[in-house]
Write a protein that holds these residues in place. Structure first.
Motif, PDB file in Angstrom:
ATOM      1  N   ILE A  55      -5.181  22.523   6.664  1.00  0.00           N
ATOM      2  CA  ILE A  55      -6.262  23.507   6.722  1.00  0.00           C
ATOM      3  C   ILE A  55      -7.523  22.790   6.293  1.00  0.00           C
ATOM      4  O   ILE A  55      -7.603  22.260   5.170  1.00  0.00           O
ATOM      5  N   THR A 103     -12.065  22.354   7.147  1.00  0.00           N
ATOM      6  CA  THR A 103     -13.261  22.713   7.913  1.00  0.00           C
ATOM      7  C   THR A 103     -13.584  21.653   8.965  1.00  0.00           C
ATOM      8  O   THR A 103     -14.259  21.941   9.950  1.00  0.00           O
ATOM      9  N   THR A 162      -0.280   6.581  -5.833  1.00  0.00           N
ATOM     10  CA  THR A 162      -0.218   6.448  -7.290  1.00  0.00           C
ATOM     11  C   THR A 162       0.172   7.771  -7.946  1.00  0.00           C
ATOM     12  O   THR A 162       0.031   7.933  -9.150  1.00  0.00           O
ATOM     13  N   GLY A 199     -11.711  20.053  -1.343  1.00  0.00           N
ATOM     14  CA  GLY A 199     -12.203  21.233  -0.637  1.00  0.00           C
ATOM     15  C   GLY A 199     -11.923  22.539  -1.369  1.00  0.00           C
ATOM     16  O   GLY A 199     -12.558  23.553  -1.074  1.00  0.00           O
ATOM     17  N   GLY A 222      -7.058  19.932  -2.189  1.00  0.00           N
ATOM     18  CA  GLY A 222      -7.912  18.763  -2.381  1.00  0.00           C
ATOM     19  C   GLY A 222      -9.283  19.161  -2.882  1.00  0.00           C
ATOM     20  O   GLY A 222      -9.483  20.290  -3.340  1.00  0.00           O
ATOM     21  N   ALA A 256     -10.870  15.463  10.480  1.00  0.00           N
ATOM     22  CA  ALA A 256     -10.365  14.833   9.256  1.00  0.00           C
ATOM     23  C   ALA A 256      -9.018  14.161   9.555  1.00  0.00           C
ATOM     24  O   ALA A 256      -8.212  14.711  10.300  1.00  0.00           O
ATOM     25  N   TRP A 264       0.831  -1.212   0.000  1.00  0.00           N
ATOM     26  CA  TRP A 264       0.000   0.000   0.000  1.00  0.00           C
ATOM     27  C   TRP A 264       0.863   1.259   0.000  1.00  0.00           C
ATOM     28  O   TRP A 264       0.596   2.199   0.761  1.00  0.00           O
ATOM     29  N   LYS A 270     -10.945  28.922   1.760  1.00  0.00           N
ATOM     30  CA  LYS A 270     -11.148  30.062   0.872  1.00  0.00           C
ATOM     31  C   LYS A 270     -10.961  31.389   1.613  1.00  0.00           C
ATOM     32  O   LYS A 270     -10.710  32.418   0.993  1.00  0.00           O
ATOM     33  N   ARG A 309      -5.965  13.086  -5.388  1.00  0.00           N
ATOM     34  CA  ARG A 309      -6.511  12.373  -6.548  1.00  0.00           C
ATOM     35  C   ARG A 309      -7.914  12.848  -6.889  1.00  0.00           C
ATOM     36  O   ARG A 309      -8.308  12.831  -8.056  1.00  0.00           O
ATOM     37  N   GLN A 328      -0.267  15.277  -8.756  1.00  0.00           N
ATOM     38  CA  GLN A 328      -0.871  14.430  -7.715  1.00  0.00           C
ATOM     39  C   GLN A 328       0.167  13.857  -6.756  1.00  0.00           C
ATOM     40  O   GLN A 328       1.164  13.286  -7.162  1.00  0.00           O
ATOM     41  N   VAL A 329      -0.134  14.005  -5.472  1.00  0.00           N
ATOM     42  CA  VAL A 329       0.733  13.468  -4.426  1.00  0.00           C
ATOM     43  C   VAL A 329       0.091  12.198  -3.882  1.00  0.00           C
ATOM     44  O   VAL A 329      -1.120  12.163  -3.679  1.00  0.00           O
ATOM     45  N   SER A 378      -8.614  15.425   2.788  1.00  0.00           N
ATOM     46  CA  SER A 378      -9.085  14.670   3.959  1.00  0.00           C
ATOM     47  C   SER A 378      -7.978  13.839   4.611  1.00  0.00           C
ATOM     48  O   SER A 378      -8.029  13.575   5.807  1.00  0.00           O
ATOM     49  N   GLN A 427      -3.929   6.648   1.128  1.00  0.00           N
ATOM     50  CA  GLN A 427      -3.209   6.653  -0.151  1.00  0.00           C
ATOM     51  C   GLN A 427      -2.613   8.021  -0.450  1.00  0.00           C
ATOM     52  O   GLN A 427      -1.643   8.117  -1.187  1.00  0.00           O
TER      53      GLN A 427
END
Ligand SMILES: Cc1cc2nc3c(=O)[nH]c(=O)nc-3n(C[C@H](O)[C@H](O)[C@H](O)COP(=O)(O)OP(=O)(O)OC[C@H]3O[C@@H](n4cnc5c(N)ncnc54)[C@H](O)[C@@H]3O)c2cc1C
Ligand SMILES: Nc1ncnc2c1ncn2[C@@H]1O[C@H](COP(=O)(O)O)[C@@H](O)[C@H]1O
Lengths: 311, 254
Positions: free
Chosen positions: A276, A278, A243, A201, A199, A282, A125, A297, A226, A239-240, A258, A262
């Protein structure tokens, strides 16, 4: 004895290969090294014999040929294990050797004990999970996860033995026929000291303007999750994660991400994580070093303004 | 053309991995499942090549009965039919998986003709063995290129691009070939509602191979330390900005 495939860049062994040499010594047997194309100085790395394969057709990488050579040398010397770095090439070549021999192959190991049976701890993984496994086979094929095992020098004079391998046309068919250079430009994600990552968000493609603004002020690279690449807001090169790209910045700023395992798989090398979000619960907020609760934002532009003010 | 894509059902682990009591598997009771992103790109590429060149596409998996969900997902994207090698919930190692897939491929080819291309993921999401594609290629006696982010069929050969430091390495292989691919190869489409409807009635051929003793035997899984650190909360909303700047300054990046 055990045989280690050593990758090199113009006769300088790569770090992951030196790490593989260190782990190879866990077998407690003489360690031989195999290099394709050029000899390297391995006198600090506990190698008793360095085998150097030289062949006119080996100017460009040819994975089947490398596997054939590795198999030939391992067979000739009756190696009990064949080891390489868990790089793209290392894994590819050992997989092809496994395919040729039908032997078990454990990829991305971080520890081995010689057994019998050989027992390994390996990454699954993308490193989010470890597996302890036994290898049942006459010989063990192993790659060593990069940047986990620290290199321990062990000075020893190494003999160099050059040879010309026997290679068939078939072994040489799959080979690099062309190299297309990257365009470059911008801060590279893998080398950036700061990564500002967005992300789901962030909410939209346009929303990334504020992420880019903050990144610009910090000389940072822009990353993303992703969810963002799947939505087509950013290219996959940003993308971090498992994958995507693995990053190792001083500071990783995760905005509206979140923190799925992965995604976190790409952050193992990050020194500090600032989240950061809301949602104070998370996973990213719980796994970060610093957390700011609230709407990115408002927060991201406020950080940019604060940086401007401080200059 | 005929194209095959090989996929594997894996759990979507979310924010924290929890193991079963015997530590030999992930506790999936509350998890969803998917195929790996790499494999999704393999499926998408297969569909695109068939859309341009004509022909038929097949998806193949070795997995538990529920893995039919992932086969249907692939067919919703445009794959024509599926082959399901049914297992109980036990792990199969790379060698055993490759042997079962090879046998299924050979038997399908005996009736329907040779696959010009077979797509694999570069590595599976869960076990990350980095080997099944290479093993199947060798068993079938076909050339193989791995870790690809660019694939284009040009007549009777295929141009393959691998991302390396500083750019891309290019390989050119004759067909038939076996390719292992990575996410980023393409941007997979979302399945359409009609696509999902059609997928329901596409054929799935099922057989049950015997699991050999593993050569690479899983003893136990371990969750590495470091899951669930405690973060320092710098504040909430825009008012936290000065504290963030202070952290950046202390880290030496401002
Ligand atoms: C095999 C496999 C491989 C994968 N590889 C990768 C990978 O390489 N990289 C990767 O990223 N993912 C990967 N994934 C996907 C991963 O599981 C998650 O789906 C993905 O990371 C979620 O992205 P996200 O955090 O942006 O979205 P979400 O999970 O939807 O999270 C969005 C977050 O934003 C917060 N938020 C919403 N609005 C705001 C706002 N206004 N201000 C602040 N916060 C807000 C929410 O509270 C939430 O925490 C992989 C999955 C699988 C199965
Ligand atoms: N059980 C399986 N069924 C079908 N394909 C598989 C299976 N396991 C692995 N594969 C394929 O082989 C690739 C490499 O797997 P691995 O060698 O486990 O990393 C995966 O990305 C899949 O395409």
């Amino acid at each position: 004895m055990v045989l280690v495939l050593v990758e090199h860049s113009e006769a300088n062994p790569t770090d992951p290969s030196l790490q593989a040499l260190t782990l190879a010594r866990s077998f407690g047997q003489p360690v031989h090294a195999l290099l394709v194309g050029a000899a390297a100085d391995l006198s600090e790395h506990g190698v008793s014999v360095t085998h150097v394969a030289e062949h006119v057709a080996l100017g460009s990488f040819a994975p089947d040929a490398w596997a054939a050579i590795l198999g030939e040398v391992a067979g000739r010397l009756s190696a009990s294990a064949v080891i390489a770095a868990g790089t793209e090439r290392g894994n590819e070549v050992i997989a092809r050797l496994a395919a040729r021999t039908g032997l078990p192959f454990a990829a991305n190991c971080i520890a081995v004990s010689p057994g019998p049976p050989v027992t390994v701890t390996r990454l699954r993984w993308g490193g989010s999970l470890l597996e302890e496994a036994r290898l049942h086979g006459s010989h063990a094929l192993i790659t060593v996860a990069p940047h986990v095992v620290p290199v321990e020098p062990s000075p020893m004079p190494a003999d160099i033995e050059r040879f010309t391998p026997d290679l068939s046309d078939e072994d040489l068919l799959v080979r690099v026929v062309e190299h297309v250079a990257a365009l470059g430009g911008g801060v590279s994600l893998t080398e950036a000291k700061v990564v500002v990552s967005g992300g789901r968000g962030v909410g939209s493609k346009e929303g990334f303007a504020m992420i880019e603004e903050l990144a610009g002020l910090l000389g940072a690279a822009v990353g993303c999750s992703r969810a963002v690449t799947s939505a087509g807001w950013r290219p996959h090169t940003d993308q971090v994660g498992q994958t995507g790209t693995k990053v190792a910045p001083e500071v990783y700023i995760a905005c509206g991400i979140s923190g799925a395992t992965q995604h976190m798989a790409g952050l193992k090398g990050a020194k500090r994580i600032l989240a950061i979000n809301t949602d104070p619960e998370a996973p990213m907020m719980l796994n970060a070093d610093y957390a700011v609760v609230g709407d990115l934002k408002e927060i991201v532009p406020a950080i940019s303004a604060e940086i401007r003010k401080s200059r | 053309m005929r194209i095959l894509a090989c996929i594997k059902r894996v759990p979507i682990t979310g924010g924290r991995i929890v193991l079963t009591d015997d530590a030999r598997a992930i506790d999936t009771r509350h998890l969803g499942f998917t195929m790996s992103p790499h494999e999704e790109c393999g499926v998408e590429e297969a569909v695109r090549i068939i859309e341009t060149n004509g022909g038929d596409s097949v998806v193949l998996t070795l997995g538990p009965s529920e893995a039919v969900e992932q086969l249907r997902d692939a067919m919703a994207l445009g794959i024509d039919r599926a082959i399901h090698l049914l297992t109980d919930d036990q792990e199969w190692d790379g060698e055993a998986t490759a042997a079962a897939l090879t046998e299924a491929i050979q038997s399908d080819e005996a009736t329907s003709g040779r696959f010009d291309l077979i797509f694999f993921g570069n590595e599976s999401a869960d076990s990350a063995g980095f080997q099944v594609g290479a093993r199947v290629a060798r068993a079938l006696g076909r050339y193989c290129a791995t870790g690809l982010k660019g694939v284009s069929v040009e007549g009777s050969s295929v141009r393959c691009e691998q991302e390396v430091e500083g750019g891309r390495d290019v390989y050119v292989l004759p067909l038939p070939a076996v390719l292992t691919v990575k996410e980023g190869l393409n941007l997979p489409r979302y399945p359409s509602v009609p696509g999902r409807m059609r997928a329901r009635s596409k054929p799935v051929a099922v057989s049950t191979p015997l699991r050999p003793e593993p050569q690479l035997e899983l003893v136990r899984l371990i969750v590495p330390a470091g899951q669930g650190r405690q973060a320092e909360v710098l504040g909430s909303g825009a008012a936290a900005a000065p504290a963030v700047v202070e952290v950046l300054r202390k880290a030496g990046v401002l």
